[in-house]
Scaffold this motif. Structure first.
Motif, PDB file in Angstrom:
ATOM      1  N   ALA A 138       0.840  -1.201   0.000  1.00 58.63           N
ATOM      2  CA  ALA A 138       0.000   0.000   0.000  1.00 58.63           C
ATOM      3  C   ALA A 138       0.875   1.252   0.000  1.00 58.63           C
ATOM      4  CB  ALA A 138      -0.923  -0.018   1.210  1.00 58.63           C
ATOM      5  N   TRP A 140       4.072   1.389  -0.962  1.00 58.13           N
ATOM      6  CA  TRP A 140       4.798   1.446  -2.229  1.00 58.13           C
ATOM      7  C   TRP A 140       3.953   2.130  -3.292  1.00 58.13           C
ATOM      8  CZ3 TRP A 140       6.759  -4.351  -2.402  1.00 58.13           C
ATOM      9  CH2 TRP A 140       7.841  -4.474  -1.543  1.00 58.13           C
ATOM     10  N   GLY A 141       2.685   1.779  -3.308  1.00 53.44           N
ATOM     11  CA  GLY A 141       1.808   2.333  -4.339  1.00 53.44           C
ATOM     12  C   GLY A 141       1.698   3.848  -4.274  1.00 53.44           C
ATOM     13  N   GLU A 142       1.878   4.384  -3.074  1.00 51.43           N
ATOM     14  CA  GLU A 142       1.754   5.831  -2.909  1.00 51.43           C
ATOM     15  C   GLU A 142       3.103   6.527  -2.871  1.00 51.43           C
ATOM     16  OE1 GLU A 142      -1.151   7.764  -2.631  1.00 51.43           O
ATOM     17  OE2 GLU A 142      -2.103   5.932  -3.345  1.00 51.43           O
ATOM     18  N   ALA A 143       4.153   5.714  -2.770  1.00 50.03           N
ATOM     19  CA  ALA A 143       5.475   6.281  -2.497  1.00 50.03           C
ATOM     20  C   ALA A 143       5.946   7.248  -3.584  1.00 50.03           C
ATOM     21  CB  ALA A 143       6.490   5.162  -2.310  1.00 50.03           C
ATOM     22  N   LYS A 144       5.646   6.942  -4.822  1.00 53.01           N
ATOM     23  CA  LYS A 144       6.185   7.751  -5.913  1.00 53.01           C
ATOM     24  C   LYS A 144       5.744   9.193  -5.805  1.00 53.01           C
ATOM     25  CE  LYS A 144       2.288   6.125  -8.372  1.00 53.01           C
ATOM     26  NZ  LYS A 144       1.933   5.632  -7.005  1.00 53.01           N
ATOM     27  N   SER A 145       4.559   9.442  -5.298  1.00 51.44           N
ATOM     28  CA  SER A 145       4.076  10.811  -5.236  1.00 51.44           C
ATOM     29  C   SER A 145       4.199  11.414  -3.834  1.00 51.44           C
ATOM     30  CB  SER A 145       2.634  10.884  -5.721  1.00 51.44           C
ATOM     31  OG  SER A 145       1.856   9.866  -5.136  1.00 51.44           O
ATOM     32  N   ARG A 146       4.834  10.668  -2.921  1.00 54.79           N
ATOM     33  CA  ARG A 146       5.013  11.188  -1.561  1.00 54.79           C
ATOM     34  C   ARG A 146       6.459  11.003  -1.115  1.00 54.79           C
ATOM     35  NH1 ARG A 146      -0.558  11.367   1.368  1.00 54.79           N
ATOM     36  NH2 ARG A 146      -1.864  10.733  -0.360  1.00 54.79           N
ATOM     37  N   GLN A 150       8.645   7.684   0.233  1.00 50.45           N
ATOM     38  CA  GLN A 150       9.751   7.236  -0.603  1.00 50.45           C
ATOM     39  C   GLN A 150      11.039   7.154   0.217  1.00 50.45           C
ATOM     40  OE1 GLN A 150       9.609   9.344  -4.213  1.00 50.45           O
ATOM     41  NE2 GLN A 150      11.102   8.070  -5.265  1.00 50.45           N
ATOM     42  N   CYS A 153      10.783   4.112   2.592  1.00 45.49           N
ATOM     43  CA  CYS A 153      10.922   2.855   1.859  1.00 45.49           C
ATOM     44  C   CYS A 153      12.338   2.729   1.332  1.00 45.49           C
ATOM     45  CB  CYS A 153       9.942   2.797   0.681  1.00 45.49           C
ATOM     46  SG  CYS A 153       8.208   2.716   1.149  1.00 45.49           S
TER      47      CYS A 153
ATOM     48  N   LYS B  52       1.285  11.194 -11.466  1.00 43.78           N
ATOM     49  CA  LYS B  52       1.676  12.446 -10.823  1.00 43.78           C
ATOM     50  C   LYS B  52       1.203  12.527  -9.386  1.00 43.78           C
ATOM     51  CE  LYS B  52      -0.302  16.145 -12.076  1.00 43.78           C
ATOM     52  NZ  LYS B  52      -0.944  17.087 -13.027  1.00 43.78           N
ATOM     53  N   ARG B  53      -0.028  12.122  -9.149  1.00 47.65           N
ATOM     54  CA  ARG B  53      -0.623  12.324  -7.820  1.00 47.65           C
ATOM     55  C   ARG B  53      -0.814  11.036  -7.044  1.00 47.65           C
ATOM     56  NH1 ARG B  53      -3.315  17.555  -9.223  1.00 47.65           N
ATOM     57  NH2 ARG B  53      -4.173  17.700  -7.144  1.00 47.65           N
ATOM     58  N   GLY B  54      -0.671   9.881  -7.688  1.00 48.68           N
ATOM     59  CA  GLY B  54      -0.930   8.622  -6.988  1.00 48.68           C
ATOM     60  C   GLY B  54      -2.399   8.264  -7.003  1.00 48.68           C
ATOM     61  N   CYS B 137       2.114   0.596 -10.570  1.00 51.72           N
ATOM     62  CA  CYS B 137       2.354   0.442  -9.140  1.00 51.72           C
ATOM     63  C   CYS B 137       1.173   0.936  -8.319  1.00 51.72           C
ATOM     64  CB  CYS B 137       3.630   1.166  -8.748  1.00 51.72           C
ATOM     65  SG  CYS B 137       4.216   0.712  -7.125  1.00 51.72           S
ATOM     66  N   ALA B 138       0.552   1.994  -8.807  1.00 46.96           N
ATOM     67  CA  ALA B 138      -0.640   2.497  -8.124  1.00 46.96           C
ATOM     68  C   ALA B 138      -1.709   1.410  -8.063  1.00 46.96           C
ATOM     69  CB  ALA B 138      -1.161   3.736  -8.844  1.00 46.96           C
ATOM     70  N   GLY B 141      -0.802  -1.426  -5.674  1.00 47.70           N
ATOM     71  CA  GLY B 141      -1.027  -1.059  -4.283  1.00 47.70           C
ATOM     72  C   GLY B 141      -2.458  -1.265  -3.830  1.00 47.70           C
ATOM     73  N   LYS B 144      -4.744  -5.770  -3.840  1.00 48.15           N
ATOM     74  CA  LYS B 144      -5.046  -6.785  -2.837  1.00 48.15           C
ATOM     75  C   LYS B 144      -6.472  -6.683  -2.325  1.00 48.15           C
ATOM     76  CE  LYS B 144      -3.032  -3.572   0.230  1.00 48.15           C
ATOM     77  NZ  LYS B 144      -3.111  -2.717  -0.971  1.00 48.15           N
ATOM     78  N   MET B 200      10.622   2.667 -10.627  1.00 44.29           N
ATOM     79  CA  MET B 200       9.584   3.620 -10.320  1.00 44.29           C
ATOM     80  C   MET B 200       9.923   4.453  -9.096  1.00 44.29           C
ATOM     81  SD  MET B 200       6.085   3.227  -8.808  1.00 44.29           S
ATOM     82  CE  MET B 200       7.252   2.622  -7.645  1.00 44.29           C
ATOM     83  N   MET B 201      10.553   3.795  -8.126  1.00 49.15           N
ATOM     84  CA  MET B 201      10.958   4.508  -6.917  1.00 49.15           C
ATOM     85  C   MET B 201      11.944   5.617  -7.256  1.00 49.15           C
ATOM     86  SD  MET B 201       9.528   3.418  -4.117  1.00 49.15           S
ATOM     87  CE  MET B 201       8.949   1.994  -3.210  1.00 49.15           C
TER      88      MET B 201
END
Lengths: 232, 232
Positions: A138, A140-146, A150, A153, B52-54, B137-138, B141, B144, B200-201
DNA sequence: ACATATTTGCTGAACACTCATTCAAAATAT
DNA sequence: ATATTTTGAATGAGTGTTCAGCAAATATGT
């Protein structure tokens, strides 16, 4: 405020017998711990919610309900939802780091044994729960924009991978392998993360099978150092 | 997006001026395609927003703005936000499958060449964009806790991995390797997914480095079949 | 020892705000 | 003229945050 409290309870302690002194101590600790306990409780409830409902559906109401407490509780113990989530991620990152740190300590001096232990502990019962994997994913899925996520992680990866790289390099020297260590290490670490991802997705994959796959990798990469049962 | 808008109005203008036949043709196609075009446009805007925003911050307003259209537009072309997101995931899954399908066709009959092509096309320019990785990735996340997402993400894996397994098995027979094919395949596929995750990270990792790491894996696993430059 | 004051952890209703959805009206195409 | 597509304001459900107040524990005064 705190100072006054401490002064007072010290005064009380001095009046009491030695047995009661202990009791007061634990009481004091219990009171002081209460806040930490609540935070812990709320963090656990957050992990539950993340695992059950996913990041986007996790609400403070759900967390509070999960902890059996009232609605406003999170904003009392944490300042905001954001802070709660960060604390949760921090908690998981700490737990994860502590786990492989301990595994490394127990593994002895042999590089092969250390690598084996590191790989094994990624699939440890304590760490590798569906619940926690789901929570990780969960985030990870948000990490790119936060950036904050990031960082948390990523911090995990950096140290972990440094050690991995060092071990792989050592094994390469010992065994006379031909590969390029950076790429090898990267592929190995990525493989374990990918296995986590799949575990969480919950096809028929089990922890044991995932671990076996990682071991298969080790066997192929370091044939002179490992058998399926462990380091030679 | 802006370009497309302009194109439309250009088409309108063309109808008013000279080339009537052409205009009617493009217009008919334009009309029939119009719905599909809008959907496409909105899907692209959705991927943008996810990147951009997740996931949790992606709003219909943002998607509409990104497409240069008005607020209510999504609920006209898609029934709901949920449907838009599913269509987006479907679109990405189709594109992904088409990509490796084409790569496989082009690769010839040799198993080694096919495996090499499959690994390479995961790091293709078209597929392996930061934008699209972030969108994938979004969805991961959230997968599941959402059966629909899980099915769409999983469907991708199943076929893909079947082919991988068959190829690994073939190479094992050809090369007399000792590993256990299922575990090997699983670790390989997981490694590539993990590499996507890391791409992606956005540490310093580049597409080329990630590809090189995957290749390093291939070299180690199938030393008789590959060099760093390709299949023997 | 007892009464009173203060602190602390917590509650839950009220509030402000966001956002998906709806829909009547406008624009556009046929 | 009719059908289709688009707009954008209105709606209402959901959610994070605030806060006055409650109750228990603790400190203070007598």
């Amino acid at each position: 405020m705190h100072l006054r409290l401490k002064k007072n309870s010290t005064a009380v302690r001095m009046k009491l017998t030695s047995a009661a002194q202990d009791a007061t101590d634990t009481e004091k600790r219990g009171r002081k711990a209460s806040k930490e306990t609540r935070r812990q409780q709320l963090i656990e409830a957050t992990i539950d919610s993340l695992a059950k409902r996913g990041y986007s559906e996790t609400t403070l109401a759900d967390v509070a309900d999960g902890a059996g407490l009232s609605r406003g509780i999170v904003n009392f113990h944490f300042e905001s939802k954001e802070k709660l989530l960060i604390a949760t991620l921090q908690y998981m990152a700490d737990e994860y780091a502590a786990n492989w740190g301990a595994a490394l300590d127990k593994a002895g001096d042999e590089a092969a044994a250390q690598l084996w232990a590191l790989v094994a502990c990624d699939f440890d019962r304590k760490i590798c729960t569906k619940r926690k994997l789901a929570a990780w994913c969960a985030f990870w899925g948000e990490a790119k924009s936060r950036p904050t996520y990031q960082a948390l992680c990523g911090a995990r990866d950096v140290k972990y991978q440094e050690i991995f790289l060092a071990l792989c390099q050592k094994l390469k020297d010992e065994g006379g392998y031909a590969y390029e260590p950076e790429g090898m290490t990267l592929a190995l670490c990525a493989s374990m993360e990918g296995l986590w991802l799949r575990l969480m997705m919950g096809d028929g994959l089990t922890r044991e099978k995932a671990h076996a796959a990682a071991v298969e990798y080790l066997l192929v990469a370091f044939p002179r150092h490992f058998t399926r049962e462990g380091p030679k």
